[in-house]
Design an enzyme around this catalytic site. Structure first.
Site, PDB file in Angstrom:
ATOM      1  N   VAL A  61       0.809  -1.233   0.000  1.00  0.00           N
ATOM      2  CA  VAL A  61       0.000   0.000   0.000  1.00  0.00           C
ATOM      3  C   VAL A  61       0.838   1.278   0.000  1.00  0.00           C
ATOM      4  O   VAL A  61       0.300   2.372  -0.179  1.00  0.00           O
ATOM      5  CB  VAL A  61      -1.006   0.050   1.180  1.00  0.00           C
ATOM      6  CG1 VAL A  61      -2.030  -1.060   1.077  1.00  0.00           C
ATOM      7  CG2 VAL A  61      -0.292   0.036   2.523  1.00  0.00           C
ATOM      8  N   TYR A 152       2.845   4.997  15.574  1.00  0.00           N
ATOM      9  CA  TYR A 152       1.519   4.412  15.300  1.00  0.00           C
ATOM     10  C   TYR A 152       0.395   5.366  15.720  1.00  0.00           C
ATOM     11  O   TYR A 152      -0.580   5.557  14.977  1.00  0.00           O
ATOM     12  CB  TYR A 152       1.444   3.094  16.057  1.00  0.00           C
ATOM     13  CG  TYR A 152       0.221   2.231  15.824  1.00  0.00           C
ATOM     14  CD1 TYR A 152       0.133   1.394  14.706  1.00  0.00           C
ATOM     15  CD2 TYR A 152      -0.817   2.205  16.745  1.00  0.00           C
ATOM     16  CE1 TYR A 152      -0.974   0.582  14.516  1.00  0.00           C
ATOM     17  CE2 TYR A 152      -1.923   1.396  16.565  1.00  0.00           C
ATOM     18  CZ  TYR A 152      -1.996   0.576  15.444  1.00  0.00           C
ATOM     19  OH  TYR A 152      -3.098  -0.230  15.270  1.00  0.00           O
ATOM     20  N   LYS A 156      -2.373   6.914  13.231  1.00  0.00           N
ATOM     21  CA  LYS A 156      -3.795   6.604  13.430  1.00  0.00           C
ATOM     22  C   LYS A 156      -4.613   7.869  13.719  1.00  0.00           C
ATOM     23  O   LYS A 156      -5.792   7.934  13.357  1.00  0.00           O
ATOM     24  CB  LYS A 156      -3.957   5.576  14.551  1.00  0.00           C
ATOM     25  CG  LYS A 156      -3.414   4.174  14.193  1.00  0.00           C
ATOM     26  CD  LYS A 156      -3.984   3.654  12.895  1.00  0.00           C
ATOM     27  CE  LYS A 156      -3.917   2.143  12.772  1.00  0.00           C
ATOM     28  NZ  LYS A 156      -4.410   1.653  11.466  1.00  0.00           N
TER      29      LYS A 156
HETATM   30  P1  NAP Z   1      -2.311  -8.159  11.141  1.00  0.00           P
HETATM   31  O1  NAP Z   1      -2.936  -9.419  11.657  1.00  0.00           O
HETATM   32  O2  NAP Z   1      -0.842  -7.970  11.308  1.00  0.00           O
HETATM   33  O3  NAP Z   1      -2.706  -7.990   9.592  1.00  0.00           O
HETATM   34  C1  NAP Z   1      -2.243  -6.903   8.851  1.00  0.00           C
HETATM   35  C2  NAP Z   1      -2.129  -7.312   7.400  1.00  0.00           C
HETATM   36  O4  NAP Z   1      -1.634  -6.186   6.645  1.00  0.00           O
HETATM   37  C3  NAP Z   1      -1.124  -8.448   7.206  1.00  0.00           C
HETATM   38  O5  NAP Z   1      -1.612  -9.386   6.273  1.00  0.00           O
HETATM   39  C4  NAP Z   1       0.088  -7.693   6.682  1.00  0.00           C
HETATM   40  O6  NAP Z   1       0.974  -8.494   5.924  1.00  0.00           O
HETATM   41  C5  NAP Z   1      -0.565  -6.653   5.823  1.00  0.00           C
HETATM   42  N1  NAP Z   1       0.367  -5.586   5.473  1.00  0.00           N
HETATM   43  C6  NAP Z   1       1.392  -5.088   6.197  1.00  0.00           C
HETATM   44  N2  NAP Z   1       2.035  -4.133   5.518  1.00  0.00           N
HETATM   45  C7  NAP Z   1       1.402  -4.022   4.322  1.00  0.00           C
HETATM   46  C8  NAP Z   1       1.610  -3.210   3.179  1.00  0.00           C
HETATM   47  N3  NAP Z   1       2.611  -2.322   3.116  1.00  0.00           N
HETATM   48  N4  NAP Z   1       0.769  -3.358   2.124  1.00  0.00           N
HETATM   49  C9  NAP Z   1      -0.243  -4.255   2.166  1.00  0.00           C
HETATM   50  N5  NAP Z   1      -0.474  -5.070   3.209  1.00  0.00           N
HETATM   51  C10 NAP Z   1       0.342  -4.948   4.284  1.00  0.00           C
HETATM   52  O7  NAP Z   1      -2.987  -6.887  11.820  1.00  0.00           O
HETATM   53  P2  NAP Z   1      -4.479  -6.671  12.400  1.00  0.00           P
HETATM   54  O8  NAP Z   1      -4.396  -6.775  13.864  1.00  0.00           O
HETATM   55  O9  NAP Z   1      -5.446  -7.489  11.642  1.00  0.00           O
HETATM   56  O10 NAP Z   1      -4.668  -5.115  12.062  1.00  0.00           O
HETATM   57  C11 NAP Z   1      -5.405  -4.668  10.921  1.00  0.00           C
HETATM   58  C12 NAP Z   1      -5.619  -3.165  11.054  1.00  0.00           C
HETATM   59  O11 NAP Z   1      -6.334  -2.897  12.258  1.00  0.00           O
HETATM   60  C13 NAP Z   1      -4.324  -2.360  11.137  1.00  0.00           C
HETATM   61  O12 NAP Z   1      -4.462  -1.134  10.457  1.00  0.00           O
HETATM   62  C14 NAP Z   1      -4.178  -2.131  12.618  1.00  0.00           C
HETATM   63  O13 NAP Z   1      -3.401  -1.002  12.903  1.00  0.00           O
HETATM   64  C15 NAP Z   1      -5.622  -1.950  13.033  1.00  0.00           C
HETATM   65  N6  NAP Z   1      -5.890  -2.162  14.447  1.00  0.00           N
HETATM   66  C16 NAP Z   1      -5.653  -3.368  15.034  1.00  0.00           C
HETATM   67  C17 NAP Z   1      -5.926  -3.529  16.385  1.00  0.00           C
HETATM   68  C18 NAP Z   1      -5.701  -4.833  17.111  1.00  0.00           C
HETATM   69  O14 NAP Z   1      -5.895  -4.868  18.340  1.00  0.00           O
HETATM   70  N7  NAP Z   1      -5.337  -5.917  16.436  1.00  0.00           N
HETATM   71  C19 NAP Z   1      -6.409  -2.461  17.128  1.00  0.00           C
HETATM   72  C20 NAP Z   1      -6.628  -1.250  16.494  1.00  0.00           C
HETATM   73  C21 NAP Z   1      -6.374  -1.109  15.148  1.00  0.00           C
HETATM   74  P3  NAP Z   1       2.293  -9.105   6.680  1.00  0.00           P
HETATM   75  O15 NAP Z   1       1.783  -9.935   7.801  1.00  0.00           O
HETATM   76  O16 NAP Z   1       2.987  -9.862   5.618  1.00  0.00           O
HETATM   77  O17 NAP Z   1       3.056  -7.892   7.177  1.00  0.00           O
END
Ligand code: NAP
Length: 244
Positions: A61, A152, A156
């Protein structure tokens, strides 16, 4: 709720993004799984039922061409782009004392610039269509600021400004732009937390538990669908009451 609609979800190979893609498909949409990990994106698309429901596109992205290509893949395969979910994310946590410029730049690039590129590319199609919903995945970290997350939290919080500015620019063309701020959600990103830190975070949640990716996905479904037809520039918290 999303019959005949087409969506791009970034970072959808796993975690919250995958749950969003699955929920959109369950409600009738066809989805492009855009993820930096092409093999994992392929697997995710297969798990959602293959080409009639989901296709995979390798997409970093932070690369404008790759984001434009993901949007193009959607319009070419499915005939429109109705929903864009900017979800891809990484963490590079460290206190100010230890955080490198590289850690700062990488997180801003993926979350903030990535979502800006996604919003810009989606807007180009949606503006002409006269309809569309863009959903940016922010975080409660952007609302309150978290220790060890100056990168972060900045990204955000920036997403909220991006969401509101884009919402104002695009409203008259029928395009809505909203953000979701998840709290502590059970994914690989948070599985990396030390157990005592995880427990301390859970203790801050009035509902007394972490959230599941599907609970974020259901809020995205609301924002993606006509159920939210008069909602734009809005930030919805999905955090069990944490930091209200
Ligand atoms: P996750 O399990 O790590 O999944 C994130 C996905 O994004 C992974 O498949 C990752 O690939 C991919 N990614 C990373 N860099 C990328 C890039 N440059 N281009 C395209 N894809 C990319 O994270 P998640 O917990 O599901 O989080 C998803 C979203 O929710 C994020 O924006 C995160 O900040 C937000 N969020 C999460 C939480 C939480 O508690 N989990 C809370 C608040 C907000 P790789 O694994 O290969 O890097």
């Amino acid at each position: 709720m999303l019959q005949n609609k087409a969506a791009v979800v970034t970072g959808a190979a796993k975690g919250i993004g995958f749950a969003i893609a699955r929920t959109l498909v369950e409600h009738g949409a066809r989805v492009v799984i855009a993820d930096i990990d092409t093999a994992a994106a392929d697997q995710a698309a297969k798990a959602l039922g293959g080409e009639s429901a989901a296709i995979a596109v390798g997409c970093d992205v932070t690369d404008p061409e790759a984001v434009a290509a993901a949007v193009r893949a959607c319009t070419e395969a499915f005939g429109s782009l109705d929903v864009m979910v900017n979800n891809a994310g990484i963490t590079r946590d460290a206190t100010l004392r230890k955080m490198t410029e590289g850690d700062f730049d990488a997180v801003i690039a993926v979350h903030l610039k990535g979502a800006w590129l996604g919003t810009r590319a989606a807007a180009e199609v949606m503006r002409e269509q006269g309809s569309g919903s863009i959903v940016n995945i922010s975080s409660i970290s952007g609302k309150v600021g978290m220790i060890g997350q100056t990168n972060y939290s900045s990204a955000k919080a920036g997403l909220v400004g991006l969401t509101k500015a884009a919402a104002k620019e695009l409203a008259f063309r029928g395009v809505r732009v909203n953000a979701v701020q998840p709290g502590l959600i059970r994914t690989e990103m948070t599985a990396a937390l030390r157990e005592d830190i995880w427990n301390a975070k859970v203790a801050e949640v009035p509902m007394g538990r972490a959230g599941e990716p599907e609970e974020v996905a259901n809020t995205v479904l609301f924002l993606a669908s006509d159920l939210s037809s008069y909602t734009t520039g809005c930030v919805l918290e999905v955090a069990g009451g944490r930091f209200i």
